[in-house]
Design an enzyme around this catalytic site. Sequence first.
Site, mmCIF file in Angstrom:
data_model
loop_
_atom_site.group_PDB
_atom_site.id
_atom_site.type_symbol
_atom_site.label_atom_id
_atom_site.label_comp_id
_atom_site.label_asym_id
_atom_site.label_seq_id
_atom_site.Cartn_x
_atom_site.Cartn_y
_atom_site.Cartn_z
ATOM 1 N N PRO A 85 35.900 40.872 50.325
ATOM 2 C CA PRO A 85 36.180 39.585 50.965
ATOM 3 C C PRO A 85 37.595 39.100 50.613
ATOM 4 C CG PRO A 85 34.652 39.299 49.126
ATOM 5 C CD PRO A 85 34.864 40.774 49.296
ATOM 6 N N GLY A 89 39.516 36.354 44.876
ATOM 7 C CA GLY A 89 39.804 36.779 43.505
ATOM 8 C C GLY A 89 39.616 38.259 43.253
ATOM 9 N N LEU A 90 39.422 39.041 44.323
ATOM 10 C CA LEU A 90 39.181 40.472 44.119
ATOM 11 C C LEU A 90 40.394 41.327 44.472
ATOM 12 C CD1 LEU A 90 35.495 40.689 45.418
ATOM 13 C CD2 LEU A 90 36.320 40.203 43.114
ATOM 14 N N GLY A 91 41.515 40.668 44.674
ATOM 15 C CA GLY A 91 42.771 41.405 44.843
ATOM 16 C C GLY A 91 42.961 42.031 46.206
ATOM 17 N N SER A 92 42.354 41.431 47.252
ATOM 18 C CA SER A 92 42.451 42.048 48.579
ATOM 19 C C SER A 92 43.897 42.137 49.078
ATOM 20 C CB SER A 92 41.591 41.281 49.587
ATOM 21 O OG SER A 92 42.030 39.945 49.692
ATOM 22 N N ASP A 136 47.381 42.925 39.735
ATOM 23 C CA ASP A 136 46.619 43.363 40.923
ATOM 24 C C ASP A 136 47.205 44.646 41.532
ATOM 25 O OD1 ASP A 136 45.270 41.004 40.470
ATOM 26 O OD2 ASP A 136 45.293 40.343 42.554
HETATM 27 O O1 PMV Z 1 42.764 35.860 42.450
HETATM 28 P P1 PMV Z 1 43.565 37.088 42.374
HETATM 29 O O2 PMV Z 1 42.848 38.333 42.652
HETATM 30 O O3 PMV Z 1 44.823 37.005 43.195
HETATM 31 O O4 PMV Z 1 44.037 37.260 40.825
HETATM 32 C C1 PMV Z 1 45.040 36.473 40.326
HETATM 33 C C2 PMV Z 1 45.262 36.677 38.840
HETATM 34 C C3 PMV Z 1 46.218 35.624 38.258
HETATM 35 O O5 PMV Z 1 46.328 35.930 36.873
HETATM 36 C C4 PMV Z 1 45.676 34.234 38.422
HETATM 37 C C5 PMV Z 1 47.596 35.686 38.918
HETATM 38 C C6 PMV Z 1 48.412 36.928 38.559
HETATM 39 O O6 PMV Z 1 49.399 37.179 39.258
HETATM 40 O O7 PMV Z 1 48.100 37.599 37.557
#
Ligand code: PMV
Length: 306
Positions: A85, A89-92, A136
Amino acid sequence: MSIYTASAPGKVILFGEHAVVYGKPAIAMAIDKRVYVSTEVSDHTVRYTNEYINQTIESVFKKIGKTDAGHDKNQIDVKIKSDIPISSGLGSSASLCVALIKSLSDLMQVNIDDSEISKMAWEIERNVQGFASGIDPFVSTFGGVIYYRAGMFHRLPISALSGWNFSILNSGIESSTKAMVNRVARVKTRVPSVINSIFESIGAVSEEAQTAILVGDKDKVGLLMKINQGLLESLGVSMPRLFDMFVHCLGAGALGAKITGAGGGGCIICLWQNEPTIDKLNNICSDWMNVTVSPDGVRKEVNEVI
Ligand code: PMV
């Protein structure tokens, strides 16, 4: 005209998000859910509203020039299929950039090695997002389990986490990484010594977690996940729905749980001693998936149809 397909895994940050933007260590694992991207040359001009796609095409063309046949950057047809999705928060976005760079390099018959792919994707992320730690794109490019700090990383053995039962529970609330990273930066400006000591503690959690993972101490990893959640709450990136899911995971017997990624919506990652039943997961959240570590990072796909 030929179609070139590549894919890259999504990721979960097990420990250290946000603090990793400020040079503290983090631990992330590539998951068995991927983003697939195919590219081909089009005979007409193509435009995209997705900033990551535009920036990635721009960046690859800047590096390579035109295609052999003289086509330019406005003639690339991109198709995407995703198991992950978006904005959760899963780095899509990183997976999309990484897979797109690979696919374009094949289309343009030029080799871009993995180290270069991860650096290019990191630069694109910085352009779109502002601050970005790079975790990511590195995890998505190289796969496996990664200890990451300030652009440097080492691998933890895949075997360390294989067979562990992780579930991802999706709040269904989309979140913007850029907005959450900016929010933390604003709080840090107001109370720098407090936020810096939270970052220190998160860094210490990641260090302890590395050792616990290496010796297979699941209880300790679970404990550290709970502590990391508390620290993320203190940074202000949680919200009632995420906290509620966290509490329900623990109530259902999880060893640990926490936000994964930027927070402000998105997902909770939860660790179980044994594989949870479907009923147990459904009682916490209607949108969940069990995940395992993906040893593979970015790769060319030969039989995948998008
Ligand atoms: O939410 P995501 O998958 O974009 O992860 C972000 C991780 C952070 O530490 C909040 C930002 C980063 O660039 O490391």
